[in-house]
Design an enzyme around this catalytic site. Structure first.
Site, PDB file in Angstrom:
ATOM      1  N   LYS A 189       1.035  -1.007  -0.288  1.00 42.07           N
ATOM      2  CA  LYS A 189       0.130  -0.039  -0.037  1.00 42.07           C
ATOM      3  C   LYS A 189       0.879   0.753  -0.111  1.00 42.07           C
ATOM      4  O   LYS A 189       0.674   1.965  -1.201  1.00 42.07           O
ATOM      5  CB  LYS A 189      -0.616  -0.165   1.095  1.00 42.07           C
ATOM      6  N   ASP A 246      -6.722   1.167   1.151  1.00 43.25           N
ATOM      7  CA  ASP A 246      -6.488   0.864   2.953  1.00 43.25           C
ATOM      8  C   ASP A 246      -7.061   0.499   2.845  1.00 43.25           C
ATOM      9  O   ASP A 246      -8.749   0.673   1.633  1.00 43.25           O
ATOM     10  CB  ASP A 246      -6.079   2.758   2.975  1.00 43.25           C
TER      11      ASP A 246
END
Length: 218
Positions: free
Chosen positions: A121, A139
């Site tokens: 991420k 996320d």
């Protein structure tokens, strides 16, 4: 509505509502964005932004931070979540940047993920924000919103969501779409109570339309 039509309509609506979305993390260099993103794990951007000015001033370059210890960094970040682990990650990332990459920010996901504290991420955030690459950072907001809207169906993990979004969103839109989905999830499509009354895409949203149909049967 087909999946292709849903994607096109949602992206168009977001583009009209947020033509130039930006990260809400404050930073003044790619290196400082990296530090801010590492700190933002399981922590609000507001909290991160409250501690980074002093941190950035104390450690303006990778070399400055690489010469420090986690104990040196801890006082600057003690109010964020998991400060001990994050202090180690920040110093480790700076040292790896200096030792392996001559202090320069890598521009590919494999090298980025070799930096301590950097997972997929965080690497995708760096690629999208710094290099404007077609990288989708997933996320909790992106994961939740994509499923609610109907951009994904029964995604089991963030990687599945990432792959679906990258497959269906035009490459040029992916860096902006990353911000669109995060900001929509943060301020409108909230986890506990989505604010459907102030949502610009309710007519396109699978969750809202399912809820409306359910209510009409009561």
């Amino acid at each position: 509505m087909t999946l292709k039509e849903r994607y096109a309509a949602v992206m168009q609506r977001f583009a009209e509502a947020m033509p130039a979305p930006q990260t809400e993390l404050n930073y003044d260099s790619p290196f400082h964005l990296l530090l801010a993103v590492i700190l933002s794990a399981q922590c609000t951007d507001k909290r991160v932004n409250s501690v980074t000015p002093a941190l950035f001033e104390a450690f303006p370059t990778p070399s400055d931070l690489a010469a420090a210890t986690p104990d040196d960094v801890f006082p600057f970040i003690k109010s964020v979540s998991y400060p001990n682990n994050k202090a180690k990650s920040l110093v480790g990332a700076a040292r790896t940047l200096v030792e392996r990459f001559n202090g320069e920010m890598p521009d590919n996901i494999d090298d980025l993920m070799e930096l301590p504290g950097v997972g997929r991420k965080t690497a995708n955030v760096m690629l999208a924000v710094v290099f404007n690459r077609a990288a989708m950072a997933v996320d909790t907001h992106v994961f939740r919103v994509s499923e609610r809207i109907g951009l994904t169906t029964n995604s089991k993990n963030p990687l599945q969501t990432e792959r679906a979004l990258v497959k269906h969103i035009p490459q040029d839109d992916i860096p902006r779409a990353h911000h669109w989905l995060i900001l929509h999830g943060r301020y409108v499509c909230k986890a506990r109570r989505p604010d459907c009354l102030n949502c610009p895409i309710t007519d396109l949203c699978r969750y809202h339309n399912n809820e409306s149909r359910s209510a009409s049967k009561i």
